[in-house]
Design an enzyme around this catalytic site. Structure first.
Site, PDB file in Angstrom:
ATOM      1  N   CYS A 185      16.264  24.140   4.904  1.00  0.00           N
ATOM      2  CA  CYS A 185      15.421  25.036   4.117  1.00  0.00           C
ATOM      3  C   CYS A 185      14.573  24.224   3.139  1.00  0.00           C
ATOM      4  O   CYS A 185      14.601  22.997   3.153  1.00  0.00           O
ATOM      5  CB  CYS A 185      16.288  26.042   3.366  1.00  0.00           C
ATOM      6  SG  CYS A 185      17.510  26.845   4.429  1.00  0.00           S
ATOM      7  N   MET A 186      13.847  24.907   2.279  1.00  0.00           N
ATOM      8  CA  MET A 186      12.939  24.208   1.377  1.00  0.00           C
ATOM      9  C   MET A 186      13.686  23.278   0.411  1.00  0.00           C
ATOM     10  O   MET A 186      13.228  22.180   0.115  1.00  0.00           O
ATOM     11  CB  MET A 186      12.109  25.216   0.579  1.00  0.00           C
ATOM     12  CG  MET A 186      11.023  24.559  -0.268  1.00  0.00           C
ATOM     13  SD  MET A 186      10.044  25.743  -1.185  1.00  0.00           S
ATOM     14  CE  MET A 186       9.120  26.534   0.129  1.00  0.00           C
ATOM     15  N   ASP A 187      14.853  23.738  -0.065  1.00  0.00           N
ATOM     16  CA  ASP A 187      15.561  23.013  -1.122  1.00  0.00           C
ATOM     17  C   ASP A 187      16.932  22.523  -0.712  1.00  0.00           C
ATOM     18  O   ASP A 187      17.601  21.848  -1.504  1.00  0.00           O
ATOM     19  CB  ASP A 187      15.796  23.943  -2.327  1.00  0.00           C
ATOM     20  CG  ASP A 187      14.622  24.836  -2.586  1.00  0.00           C
ATOM     21  OD1 ASP A 187      13.525  24.279  -2.760  1.00  0.00           O
ATOM     22  OD2 ASP A 187      14.788  26.071  -2.583  1.00  0.00           O
TER      23      ASP A 187
ATOM     24  N   LYS B 294       0.842  -1.202   0.000  1.00  0.00           N
ATOM     25  CA  LYS B 294       0.000   0.000   0.000  1.00  0.00           C
ATOM     26  C   LYS B 294       0.878   1.252   0.000  1.00  0.00           C
ATOM     27  O   LYS B 294       2.083   1.171   0.274  1.00  0.00           O
ATOM     28  CB  LYS B 294      -0.912  -0.023   1.225  1.00  0.00           C
ATOM     29  CG  LYS B 294      -0.169   0.044   2.549  1.00  0.00           C
ATOM     30  CD  LYS B 294      -1.079  -0.299   3.734  1.00  0.00           C
ATOM     31  CE  LYS B 294      -0.339  -0.185   5.043  1.00  0.00           C
ATOM     32  NZ  LYS B 294      -1.128  -0.746   6.171  1.00  0.00           N
TER      33      LYS B 294
ATOM     34  N   TYR C 177      19.170  30.372   7.314  1.00  0.00           N
ATOM     35  CA  TYR C 177      18.167  31.314   7.823  1.00  0.00           C
ATOM     36  C   TYR C 177      18.191  31.429   9.343  1.00  0.00           C
ATOM     37  O   TYR C 177      18.242  30.410  10.042  1.00  0.00           O
ATOM     38  CB  TYR C 177      16.765  30.874   7.410  1.00  0.00           C
ATOM     39  CG  TYR C 177      16.472  31.008   5.939  1.00  0.00           C
ATOM     40  CD1 TYR C 177      16.780  32.168   5.222  1.00  0.00           C
ATOM     41  CD2 TYR C 177      15.861  29.949   5.263  1.00  0.00           C
ATOM     42  CE1 TYR C 177      16.485  32.270   3.874  1.00  0.00           C
ATOM     43  CE2 TYR C 177      15.556  30.054   3.908  1.00  0.00           C
ATOM     44  CZ  TYR C 177      15.873  31.217   3.221  1.00  0.00           C
ATOM     45  OH  TYR C 177      15.577  31.315   1.895  1.00  0.00           O
TER      46      TYR C 177
ATOM     47  N   ARG D  97     -10.773   0.121  14.620  1.00  0.00           N
ATOM     48  CA  ARG D  97     -10.509   1.020  13.511  1.00  0.00           C
ATOM     49  C   ARG D  97     -11.369   0.468  12.364  1.00  0.00           C
ATOM     50  O   ARG D  97     -12.576   0.532  12.435  1.00  0.00           O
ATOM     51  CB  ARG D  97      -8.994   1.015  13.223  1.00  0.00           C
ATOM     52  CG  ARG D  97      -8.497   2.187  12.432  1.00  0.00           C
ATOM     53  CD  ARG D  97      -6.995   2.091  12.165  1.00  0.00           C
ATOM     54  NE  ARG D  97      -6.643   0.933  11.327  1.00  0.00           N
ATOM     55  CZ  ARG D  97      -5.423   0.704  10.857  1.00  0.00           C
ATOM     56  NH1 ARG D  97      -4.436   1.520  11.130  1.00  0.00           N
ATOM     57  NH2 ARG D  97      -5.181  -0.350  10.094  1.00  0.00           N
TER      58      ARG D  97
ATOM     59  N   HIS E 204      -6.900  -7.397  12.215  1.00  0.00           N
ATOM     60  CA  HIS E 204      -5.637  -6.657  12.314  1.00  0.00           C
ATOM     61  C   HIS E 204      -5.355  -6.354  13.782  1.00  0.00           C
ATOM     62  O   HIS E 204      -6.266  -5.994  14.530  1.00  0.00           O
ATOM     63  CB  HIS E 204      -5.772  -5.368  11.494  1.00  0.00           C
ATOM     64  CG  HIS E 204      -4.481  -4.661  11.185  1.00  0.00           C
ATOM     65  ND1 HIS E 204      -3.297  -5.302  10.902  1.00  0.00           N
ATOM     66  CD2 HIS E 204      -4.216  -3.335  11.082  1.00  0.00           C
ATOM     67  CE1 HIS E 204      -2.362  -4.397  10.653  1.00  0.00           C
ATOM     68  NE2 HIS E 204      -2.881  -3.200  10.758  1.00  0.00           N
TER      69      HIS E 204
ATOM     70  N   ARG F  20       0.489 -10.973   6.806  1.00  0.00           N
ATOM     71  CA  ARG F  20       0.464  -9.746   5.994  1.00  0.00           C
ATOM     72  C   ARG F  20       1.605  -8.848   6.463  1.00  0.00           C
ATOM     73  O   ARG F  20       1.479  -8.140   7.462  1.00  0.00           O
ATOM     74  CB  ARG F  20      -0.865  -8.993   6.168  1.00  0.00           C
ATOM     75  CG  ARG F  20      -2.102  -9.767   5.762  1.00  0.00           C
ATOM     76  CD  ARG F  20      -3.348  -8.884   5.856  1.00  0.00           C
ATOM     77  NE  ARG F  20      -3.433  -8.182   7.119  1.00  0.00           N
ATOM     78  CZ  ARG F  20      -3.992  -8.669   8.231  1.00  0.00           C
ATOM     79  NH1 ARG F  20      -4.551  -9.857   8.226  1.00  0.00           N
ATOM     80  NH2 ARG F  20      -3.997  -7.946   9.337  1.00  0.00           N
TER      81      ARG F  20
HETATM   82  C1  LIG Z   1      -0.527  -1.856   6.756  1.00  0.00           C
HETATM   83  C2  LIG Z   1      -1.188  -3.122   7.113  1.00  0.00           C
HETATM   84  C3  LIG Z   1      -0.427  -4.291   7.301  1.00  0.00           C
HETATM   85  C4  LIG Z   1       1.088  -4.300   7.328  1.00  0.00           C
HETATM   86  O1  LIG Z   1       1.529  -3.790   8.561  1.00  0.00           O
HETATM   87  P1  LIG Z   1       3.110  -3.761   8.903  1.00  0.00           P
HETATM   88  O2  LIG Z   1       3.169  -3.325  10.305  1.00  0.00           O
HETATM   89  O3  LIG Z   1       3.719  -2.763   7.973  1.00  0.00           O
HETATM   90  O4  LIG Z   1       3.617  -5.129   8.658  1.00  0.00           O
HETATM   91  C5  LIG Z   1      -1.103  -5.479   7.494  1.00  0.00           C
HETATM   92  N1  LIG Z   1      -2.451  -5.512   7.529  1.00  0.00           N
HETATM   93  C6  LIG Z   1      -3.212  -4.404   7.395  1.00  0.00           C
HETATM   94  C7  LIG Z   1      -4.686  -4.519   7.464  1.00  0.00           C
HETATM   95  C8  LIG Z   1      -2.604  -3.179   7.185  1.00  0.00           C
HETATM   96  O5  LIG Z   1      -3.356  -2.073   7.059  1.00  0.00           O
END
Ligand SMILES: *Cc1c(COP(=O)(O)O)cnc(C)c1O
Length: 377
Positions: A316-318, A41, A269, A139, A171, A227
């Protein structure tokens, strides 16, 4: 190498695809019999979702995960055929494109499920869905009062062949604290959620719970698939244990100018740094517009050659300035200055900024070009 990337970019991220492959192999060892989903992602945590996705699959990841339908569609458009799960969309996302591209959609509510079903009916296809159940992160995911009606709705759509029910997932909230009882509570609730699905006549092909931290520390939570996101990129979610992971991202720029300043002169700056001696400074072409946080001013180092040099004065910015002292190493214009890779490490920025390395690797932007090394390229 992406054709659009300027070869002579000053500020760039260099992503090491061999490090990605190495990290995926480490995750596979920890995952045991479970498959590894590489989470790509947010454009692969700002490393490039397509390149990282391909490298991870080649190294033995079995699936890819993203947040949105649009991210999944991008991977499909690049020709990636492995299973792809996306789990964060509003009901008005372009679900038709996702169903048409055979993307597996994680649903957390009946409203979302019905939108997926509408897209499937419109296309005359079966949509693959995964149910996301909230086991305590509070969440995303179906809340306890939504979960049972959601399962009933899935069951109805499965009977109509509008939906194929593939998997069930949840999760973790505190996986980076492996011993915390919240993990065991979520585990227990997840087992109940699996049992509830079966009571609705829904037998998941896969169930999954673990993120990177759990993959590396809680093999008992691996189920059928882990995951893993951050660890794929070589950053450990557990303080003080790197598990042999190798950071894949180098954030670097070039020395744009080298000059002497006299003792007593202020630099950058606001003159927040006054040269305490006659010294040499190097100007580095990267600033907060490129992801070098101004809040790091005066507190971080870059590596030029094998030597670390401290930033002096404001970012700075750059651009920003580092002090070379007597420049005994002979730094010259055009030299590469590494902002972070292994040394300095993204964790150092995270500590200075009171954040996590996840946010640090997402920072490079603006003029930053990206190129790749390693991999089967
Ligand atoms: C981002 C995410 C992960 C991965 O999490 P990490 O801590 O980067 O391994 C796994 N499952 C879900 C639902 C996530 O949003």
């Amino acid at each position: 190498m992406a054709g659009s990337v300027a070869v002579n970019a000053l500020v760039e991220t260099v992503v090491d695809l061999d490090a990605i492959a190495h990290n995926v192999r480490i995750l596979r060892e920890h995952a045991g019999d479970a498959g590894v989903m590489a989470v790509v992602k947010a454009d692969g945590y700002n490393h490039g979702s397509i390149e990282v996705g391909r490298a991870a699959l080649t190294a033995g990841a079995s699936e890819l995960g993203v947040a949105t339908v649009a991210e999944a569609a991008q991977l499909r458009a690049a020709g990636i055929t492995a299973p792809i799960l996306c789990w964060l969309d509003s009901a008005d996302a372009d679900l038709t494109a996702a169903v048409a591209a055979d993307v597996e959609i994680g649903v957390s509510s009946r409203v979302h499920l019905q939108a997926v079903a509408s897209a499937a009916r419109e296309l005359g296809r079966t949509a693959t869905v995964t149910v996301k159940v909230d086991t305590g992160l509070n969440r995303n995911g179906a809340a306890p009062d939504e979960y049972s009606p959601l399962l009933a709705a899935v069951r109805t759509l499965v009977d109509e062949h509008t939906v194929h029910f593939r998997a069930l997932f949840s999760h973790l909230a505190r996986a980076d604290e492996p011993e915390h009882p919240a993990n065991d509570l979520q585990h227990a609730r997840f087992l109940d959620a699996i049992a509830a699905a079966k009571e609705h006549g829904l037998e998941p092909e896969l169930v999954h719970l673990a993120n990177s931290a759990a993959t590396l520390t809680r093999p008992d939570l691996a189920f059928d698939l882990v995951r893993s996101g951050i660890a794929v990129y070589g950053l450990s979610p557990i303080p003080d244990n790197d598990f042999g992971l190798r950071p894949a991202m180098t954030f670097q720029s070039r020395v744009a100018l080298v000059k002497e300043v006299a003792a007593g002169e202020g630099v950058s700056y606001g003159h927040t740094w006054i040269a305490p001696r006659d010294t040499t400074i190097a100007l580095i072409a990267a600033g907060y517009a490129d992801g070098v946080f101004r809040g790091l001013s005066g507190r971080f180092d870059v590596r030029i050659g094998d030597t670390r040099y401290r930033n002096v004065g404001r970012v700075c910015m750059d651009q920003f300035v580092v002090e070379l002292g007597d420049n005994s190493s002979g730094v010259v214009v055009g030299d590469t200055a590494v902002l972070f890779d292994e040394q300095p490490h993204a964790q150092e920025w995270a500590d200075l900024l009171d954040t996590i390395h996840y946010e640090v690797v997402c920072a490079p932007r603006g003029r930053t070009a990206r190129r790749y090394r390693g991999g089967a390229r």
